[in-house]
Design a protein around this motif. Structure first.
Motif, PDB file in Angstrom:
ATOM      1  N   ASP A 125      76.212  86.055  -7.681  1.00 32.90           N
ATOM      2  CA  ASP A 125      75.597  85.220  -8.707  1.00 32.90           C
ATOM      3  C   ASP A 125      75.100  83.931  -8.081  1.00 32.90           C
ATOM      4  OD1 ASP A 125      76.100  86.629 -11.324  1.00 32.90           O
ATOM      5  OD2 ASP A 125      78.171  86.481 -10.622  1.00 32.90           O
ATOM      6  N   THR A 126      74.147  83.289  -8.755  1.00 35.15           N
ATOM      7  CA  THR A 126      73.633  81.999  -8.317  1.00 35.15           C
ATOM      8  C   THR A 126      74.265  80.917  -9.176  1.00 35.15           C
ATOM      9  OG1 THR A 126      71.532  82.976  -7.660  1.00 35.15           O
ATOM     10  CG2 THR A 126      71.555  80.595  -7.989  1.00 35.15           C
ATOM     11  N   PHE A 127      74.997  80.035  -8.526  1.00 35.08           N
ATOM     12  CA  PHE A 127      75.655  78.923  -9.205  1.00 35.08           C
ATOM     13  C   PHE A 127      74.908  77.647  -8.835  1.00 35.08           C
ATOM     14  CE2 PHE A 127      78.847  82.192  -8.660  1.00 35.08           C
ATOM     15  CZ  PHE A 127      79.442  82.236  -9.903  1.00 35.08           C
ATOM     16  N   GLU A 128      74.769  76.747  -9.798  1.00 42.38           N
ATOM     17  CA  GLU A 128      74.067  75.497  -9.552  1.00 42.38           C
ATOM     18  C   GLU A 128      74.903  74.332 -10.055  1.00 42.38           C
ATOM     19  OE1 GLU A 128      69.928  73.247 -10.780  1.00 42.38           O
ATOM     20  OE2 GLU A 128      70.087  75.404 -11.071  1.00 42.38           O
ATOM     21  N   GLY A 129      74.884  73.259  -9.274  1.00 45.62           N
ATOM     22  CA  GLY A 129      75.606  72.045  -9.662  1.00 45.62           C
ATOM     23  C   GLY A 129      75.549  71.037  -8.532  1.00 45.62           C
ATOM     24  N   VAL A 130      76.318  69.995  -8.681  1.00 46.91           N
ATOM     25  CA  VAL A 130      76.358  68.934  -7.671  1.00 46.91           C
ATOM     26  C   VAL A 130      77.381  69.302  -6.601  1.00 46.91           C
ATOM     27  CG1 VAL A 130      78.048  67.554  -8.960  1.00 46.91           C
ATOM     28  CG2 VAL A 130      76.554  66.440  -7.312  1.00 46.91           C
ATOM     29  N   SER A 131      77.040  69.027  -5.352  1.00 47.26           N
ATOM     30  CA  SER A 131      78.024  69.278  -4.295  1.00 47.26           C
ATOM     31  C   SER A 131      79.121  68.231  -4.411  1.00 47.26           C
ATOM     32  CB  SER A 131      77.386  69.260  -2.905  1.00 47.26           C
ATOM     33  OG  SER A 131      77.232  67.945  -2.428  1.00 47.26           O
ATOM     34  N   ILE A 132      80.346  68.640  -4.174  1.00 50.29           N
ATOM     35  CA  ILE A 132      81.457  67.691  -4.250  1.00 50.29           C
ATOM     36  C   ILE A 132      81.259  66.618  -3.181  1.00 50.29           C
ATOM     37  CG2 ILE A 132      83.946  67.380  -4.080  1.00 50.29           C
ATOM     38  CD1 ILE A 132      84.297  70.168  -5.264  1.00 50.29           C
ATOM     39  N   ARG A 133      80.736  66.986  -2.045  1.00 45.07           N
ATOM     40  CA  ARG A 133      80.455  66.007  -0.979  1.00 45.07           C
ATOM     41  C   ARG A 133      79.532  64.909  -1.505  1.00 45.07           C
ATOM     42  NH1 ARG A 133      76.999  68.556   3.277  1.00 45.07           N
ATOM     43  NH2 ARG A 133      78.629  70.063   3.013  1.00 45.07           N
ATOM     44  N   VAL A 167      80.630  73.104  -1.029  1.00 44.32           N
ATOM     45  CA  VAL A 167      81.395  73.423  -2.241  1.00 44.32           C
ATOM     46  C   VAL A 167      80.774  72.633  -3.388  1.00 44.32           C
ATOM     47  CG1 VAL A 167      83.678  73.369  -3.311  1.00 44.32           C
ATOM     48  CG2 VAL A 167      83.465  73.766  -0.837  1.00 44.32           C
ATOM     49  N   ILE A 168      80.562  73.295  -4.531  1.00 48.78           N
ATOM     50  CA  ILE A 168      79.889  72.622  -5.639  1.00 48.78           C
ATOM     51  C   ILE A 168      80.719  72.623  -6.918  1.00 48.78           C
ATOM     52  CG2 ILE A 168      77.607  73.191  -4.695  1.00 48.78           C
ATOM     53  CD1 ILE A 168      77.287  75.218  -7.020  1.00 48.78           C
ATOM     54  N   LEU A 169      80.354  71.698  -7.789  1.00 50.52           N
ATOM     55  CA  LEU A 169      80.848  71.696  -9.164  1.00 50.52           C
ATOM     56  C   LEU A 169      79.772  72.396  -9.981  1.00 50.52           C
ATOM     57  CD1 LEU A 169      82.095  68.003  -9.482  1.00 50.52           C
ATOM     58  CD2 LEU A 169      83.443  70.052  -8.961  1.00 50.52           C
ATOM     59  N   ALA A 170      79.905  73.691 -10.123  1.00 49.51           N
ATOM     60  CA  ALA A 170      78.874  74.478 -10.804  1.00 49.51           C
ATOM     61  C   ALA A 170      78.916  74.231 -12.303  1.00 49.51           C
ATOM     62  CB  ALA A 170      79.066  75.963 -10.511  1.00 49.51           C
ATOM     63  N   THR A 171      77.741  73.962 -12.859  1.00 51.58           N
ATOM     64  CA  THR A 171      77.603  73.815 -14.304  1.00 51.58           C
ATOM     65  C   THR A 171      76.681  74.893 -14.879  1.00 51.58           C
ATOM     66  OG1 THR A 171      75.825  72.207 -14.004  1.00 51.58           O
ATOM     67  CG2 THR A 171      78.060  71.331 -14.308  1.00 51.58           C
ATOM     68  N   ARG A 172      76.086  75.677 -13.966  1.00 57.39           N
ATOM     69  CA  ARG A 172      75.204  76.775 -14.395  1.00 57.39           C
ATOM     70  C   ARG A 172      75.471  78.008 -13.534  1.00 57.39           C
ATOM     71  NH1 ARG A 172      72.822  72.237 -15.437  1.00 57.39           N
ATOM     72  NH2 ARG A 172      71.631  71.944 -17.331  1.00 57.39           N
ATOM     73  N   LYS A 173      75.384  79.158 -14.193  1.00 58.71           N
ATOM     74  CA  LYS A 173      75.514  80.439 -13.505  1.00 58.71           C
ATOM     75  C   LYS A 173      74.270  81.239 -13.860  1.00 58.71           C
ATOM     76  CE  LYS A 173      78.395  84.585 -13.431  1.00 58.71           C
ATOM     77  NZ  LYS A 173      79.546  85.240 -14.076  1.00 58.71           N
ATOM     78  N   ASN A 174      73.528  81.632 -12.832  1.00 59.33           N
ATOM     79  CA  ASN A 174      72.277  82.378 -13.015  1.00 59.33           C
ATOM     80  C   ASN A 174      71.333  81.657 -13.982  1.00 59.33           C
ATOM     81  OD1 ASN A 174      73.205  84.384 -11.239  1.00 59.33           O
ATOM     82  ND2 ASN A 174      74.306  85.383 -12.909  1.00 59.33           N
ATOM     83  N   GLY A 175      71.275  80.335 -13.831  1.00 57.39           N
ATOM     84  CA  GLY A 175      70.352  79.509 -14.599  1.00 57.39           C
ATOM     85  C   GLY A 175      70.816  79.114 -15.990  1.00 57.39           C
ATOM     86  N   GLU A 176      71.971  79.597 -16.412  1.00 56.68           N
ATOM     87  CA  GLU A 176      72.459  79.320 -17.764  1.00 56.68           C
ATOM     88  C   GLU A 176      73.704  78.432 -17.720  1.00 56.68           C
ATOM     89  OE1 GLU A 176      70.984  80.335 -20.615  1.00 56.68           O
ATOM     90  OE2 GLU A 176      69.403  81.220 -19.365  1.00 56.68           O
ATOM     91  N   PRO A 177      73.814  77.475 -18.656  1.00 58.37           N
ATOM     92  CA  PRO A 177      75.053  76.685 -18.742  1.00 58.37           C
ATOM     93  C   PRO A 177      76.238  77.615 -18.977  1.00 58.37           C
ATOM     94  CG  PRO A 177      73.348  75.759 -20.158  1.00 58.37           C
ATOM     95  CD  PRO A 177      72.828  77.091 -19.656  1.00 58.37           C
ATOM     96  N   MET A 178      77.383  77.215 -18.467  1.00 57.27           N
ATOM     97  CA  MET A 178      78.588  78.037 -18.606  1.00 57.27           C
ATOM     98  C   MET A 178      79.466  77.480 -19.724  1.00 57.27           C
ATOM     99  SD  MET A 178      79.593  78.797 -14.610  1.00 57.27           S
ATOM    100  CE  MET A 178      79.876  77.077 -14.262  1.00 57.27           C
TER     101      MET A 178
END
Length: 171
Positions: free
Chosen positions: A77-85, A120-131
């Motif tokens: 899956d494609t996860f999107e969010g801000v990197s913790i770094r 490593v990211i704080l994903a707020t979206r999975k495959n373009g959709e909010p979770m």
């Protein structure tokens, strides 16, 4: 140096000081939307050591993608969010460990060095959709397991907290 050039130089620097002060306050002030993430600890940007985030504040930070298979998913899956770094840099955080806590009070601790070494990211979206909460949202810590075999260990799986509500930076 006469007084006039000194005053002029101070006026040139004033916007930088005001901007820095406003940037600090934006993390501490109550966001417009519901708080979905609280970050605490030694944060250079926040004298009180607390930064609050709603979805809009997280979305305003640089976003990155991680495509990976996890132990809890059946496909890449494609996860999107801000990197913790990036988040740690924005908050001017210092510490050796991060304690992550979920909505159900599950908690774990992992080394800051891991998020400095890997995206490593704080994903707020999975495959373009909010979770939503029922699907591991609104925030899920995602390690790029598919791209980095050394991360495929139980230690890192335990750090992939879903329904994340807080991060605490500690020494």
């Amino acid at each position: 140096m006469s007084a006039l050039p000194r005053v002029f130089a101070c006026l040139l620097l004033l916007p930088a000081f005001v901007s820095a002060a406003l940037a600090d306050d934006r993390w501490q002030s109550q966001p417009e939307g519901p708080v979905i993430l609280t970050v605490t600890g030694p944060l250079g940007c926040c004298p009180e050591g607390v930064a609050l985030f709603d979805q809009a504040r997280l979305d305003a930070l640089p976003q990155t993608q991680v495509k990976t298979l996890t132990p809890w998913t059946e496909q890449v899956d494609t996860f999107e969010g801000v990197s913790i770094r990036d988040l740690l840099v924005q908050l001017q955080a210092s510490g050796r460990f991060i304690e992550a806590k979920a909505l159900n009070d599950y908690h774990t601790r992992f080394e800051v060095q891991t998020v400095l070494d890997y995206p490593v990211i704080l994903a707020t979206r999975k495959n373009g959709e909010p979770m939503p909460v029922r699907n591991k949202g609104p925030i899920w810590i995602i390690y790029p397991l598919s791209d980095f075999p050394p991360l495929r260990k139980e230690l890192h799986h335990q750090a992939m907290v879903w329904q994340l509500k807080s991060l605490t930076i500690v020494e």
